[in-house]
Design an enzyme around this catalytic site. Structure first.
Site, PDB file in Angstrom:
ATOM      1  N   HIS A   1     -33.029 -30.527  -6.037  1.00 56.76           N
ATOM      2  CA  HIS A   1     -34.112 -30.550  -5.044  1.00 56.76           C
ATOM      3  C   HIS A   1     -35.469 -30.762  -5.696  1.00 56.76           C
ATOM      4  O   HIS A   1     -36.503 -30.553  -5.063  1.00 56.76           O
ATOM      5  CB  HIS A   1     -34.156 -29.238  -4.265  1.00 56.76           C
ATOM      6  CG  HIS A   1     -32.865 -28.822  -3.672  1.00 56.76           C
ATOM      7  ND1 HIS A   1     -32.154 -29.646  -2.838  1.00 56.76           N
ATOM      8  CD2 HIS A   1     -32.134 -27.690  -3.797  1.00 56.76           C
ATOM      9  CE1 HIS A   1     -31.043 -29.022  -2.469  1.00 56.76           C
ATOM     10  NE2 HIS A   1     -30.998 -27.840  -3.053  1.00 56.76           N
TER      11      HIS A   1
ATOM     12  N   HIS B   1     -28.683 -30.813   1.115  1.00 58.48           N
ATOM     13  CA  HIS B   1     -27.541 -30.745   0.205  1.00 58.48           C
ATOM     14  C   HIS B   1     -26.589 -31.910   0.400  1.00 58.48           C
ATOM     15  O   HIS B   1     -25.393 -31.793   0.164  1.00 58.48           O
ATOM     16  CB  HIS B   1     -26.790 -29.436   0.383  1.00 58.48           C
ATOM     17  CG  HIS B   1     -27.648 -28.261   0.092  1.00 58.48           C
ATOM     18  ND1 HIS B   1     -28.335 -27.602   1.069  1.00 58.48           N
ATOM     19  CD2 HIS B   1     -27.965 -27.668  -1.071  1.00 58.48           C
ATOM     20  CE1 HIS B   1     -29.035 -26.635   0.523  1.00 58.48           C
ATOM     21  NE2 HIS B   1     -28.838 -26.652  -0.774  1.00 58.48           N
TER      22      HIS B   1
END
Lengths: 211, 333
Positions: free
Chosen positions: B56, B219
């Site tokens: 991320h 995700h």
């Protein structure tokens, strides 16, 4: 298990068999998790159980309780994600239930297994039908308790493994209400839950090694 | 799989090692996979800790530094870090004023941080308060589910709570700012492509050339629904409409509009999206007082974007403008 009972060596065999099954099914777990999760269940469980087996090889833990505790702590420390705390808590609660006992009879093992599953519920707050590992574990402990009265050890554990497999299969039509699959809503329907799949491997490993 | 990696198993550690080499202001504990500001613990200041799966970036490690986080724990790609890491980091940043855990609402993150907070209480005596972010309007909130995901607003919580800690507020005060920001922010994301987790080796889902996913998280998971590819104008509508339906953003202080890239989308396209979103907001009577555009909370190489809207007030505006010096966000300092 009714005969000689389950000692640390037997639990060692069970956990190693679980580790071997996870490694063997890593690609399948990843594939299932790709469909409704984030494609990491196979890799995470394999990494954690490799660490667990390395600890077993060290041979530091002796009794059943110590061995289960070491397994739980190692999983919490190495798996990550939701599976780490859930499988870790499962083994830690089993360890607490076992206490200082050297050898478990069938009833004691079943009680420890139930304590482990209750730990999973306490940590994950899952209920039956949420499409989680609990959907494989709950029918397994119920089947084990029911079979202990009549069956021999091998038969009781086989019944538990069959119940876990049926529970795993039953997750396919469910809509997930917990974990990452829940974000998919209705799109989670039609996929087998990866957590229930690894949990069924855990129970099958018990049937293969402790019966 | 085509990636700039050596061995998939070493991606996280090697990236952390690169961060340590690139940023002398940071101290990296490779064993525990923790990034600290090099002067941690800062005596008398509330410590801010976050963490989560890797993939991320710049979240969270890129937001460690004065004005934001004191430390961040890195997990494997898309996998929460473990309690041992969080406990170690909590000890390492406590300057005597306690530690705030900023946790994105994902089952794994919440459980691991929960176990870490229990261990911190039992083993260290460090006071820990946790704030869970859950700003994703794509997910229907319910008592019976895992609830909404923590996405874009997490970046804003880390900035604003970091500024509040710098102003010398106590743990309860910093936690109150973090909760207020989470309550006042909403997000919605979309994907043009899937992404490939290095260990998995292939894209998490198939997305044909002419289709997009609406309501994704961070995700690489599929979203709530799949729709035909549409012009930016229509995609902007699909993202903004559910945000405005979920909360009133017409407050006096104006809003902060955050258009975030998912990792594989050029700034050129993000600014096209910013234009479309700001025009929709103007029509809806929503004022924009501050903006943030760029890849700040990503999903590996996924192409796509998310929109986060935060209702501001004078205090939040002041905290947003306060100096910050981190690899991922830097101004005024």
């Amino acid at each position: 298990m009714a005969g000689a009972g389950i000692d640390a060596a037997a639990l060692d065999r069970w956990i190693r068999a679980f580790a071997a099954a996870i490694t063997e099914h890593e690609a399948e777990l990843t594939r299932l998790d790709s469909a409704i999760g984030d494609a990491d269940h196979g890799a995470n469980m394999t990494r954690g159980l490799k660490a667990v087996v390395a600890k077993l090889d060290d041979g530091a833990a002796t009794g059943p309780g110590a061995l289960l505790k070491q397994t739980g702590m190692t999983l919490v420390s190495t798996v990550g994600g939701a599976s780490g705390p859930l499988y870790g808590t499962f083994f830690l609660r089993m360890a607490t239930a076992v206490g200082d006992t050297d050898t478990l009879d069938g009833a004691a093992f079943a009680a420890a297994l139930r304590a482990g599953v209750e730990g999973v519920v306490a940590r994950g707050k899952a209920e039956a039908g949420d499409k989680t590992m609990y959907d494989a574990l709950a029918p397994a402990v119920d089947a084990l308790d029911a079979a202990l009265g009549g069956e021999d050890a091998a038969g009781a554990l086989s019944a538990a493994a069959a119940a876990a497999a049926a529970g795993r299969d039953a997750t396919t039509p469910m809509q997930a209400r917990k974990g990452r699959a829940s974000y998919l809503g209705e799109r989670s329907v039609g996929h087998q839950d990866p957590g229930a799949t690894s949990a069924a491997l855990l129970v099958q490993a018990a049937a293969d090694t402790l019966g | 799989m085509k990636k700039l990696i050596n061995d998939p198993a070493d991606v996280v550690t090697e990236a952390l090692s690169g961060i340590a080499a690139a940023h002398p202001d940071l101290r990296v504990d490779l064993e525990h996979k923790i990034i600290y500001r090099s002067d941690a613990p800062v005596q008398g200041k509330v410590g801010l800790l976050s963490g989560g799966g890797s993939g991320h970036e710049p979240l969270h490690g890129g937001f460690v530094g004065p004005g934001m986080l004191d430390a961040a724990c890195a997990g494997e790609v898309f996998t929460s870090p473990v309690p041992d890491q969080m406990l170690e980091a909590t000890r390492g940043i406590d300057g005597g004023a306690g530690v705030l855990h900023i946790v994105k609402n994902y089952t794994g993150d919440v459980m691991n941080f929960e176990m870490a907070a229990e261990l911190a209480a039992a083993d260290t005596g460090v006071e820990v308060v946790s704030v869970v972010t859950n700003d994703d309007v794509a997910v229907q909130d319910s008592l019976y589910t895992a609830g909404r995901r923590g996405v874009g607003v997490t970046v804003l919580v880390e900035k604003l709570a970091g500024a509040a800690a710098d102003e010398g507020r106590d743990l309860a005060g910093v936690a109150a700012i973090a909760r207020r920001v989470n309550d006042a922010g909403r997000s919605m994301g979309m994907a043009l492509t899937s992404c490939t987790v290095p260990a998995a080796g292939q894209p998490t889902f198939d997305l044909p050339e002419d289709e997009i996913e609406i309501g994704i998280g961070i995700h690489g998971e599929p979203g709530r629904r799949r729709v035909p590819l549409a012009p930016a104008r229509e995609v902007a509508e699909m993202l903004v409409e559910p945000i405005l339906a979920d909360r009133d953003f017409t407050g006096d202080g104006g809003t902060l509009l955050f258009v975030n890239g998912m990792g594989g989308t050029p700034m050129l396209e993000l600014y096209v999206m910013y234009r479309e979103v700001s025009q929709i907001l103007a029509k809806a009577g929503v004022g924009v007082a501050r903006s943030l555009v760029g890849p700040y909370i990503t999903s590996l190489e996924m192409a796509g974007c998310s929109v986060t809207l935060l209702q501001l007030d004078d205090e939040l505006m002041r905290l947003w403008d306060a100096p910050v010096r981190t690899p991922g966000m830097r101004w005024g300092a």
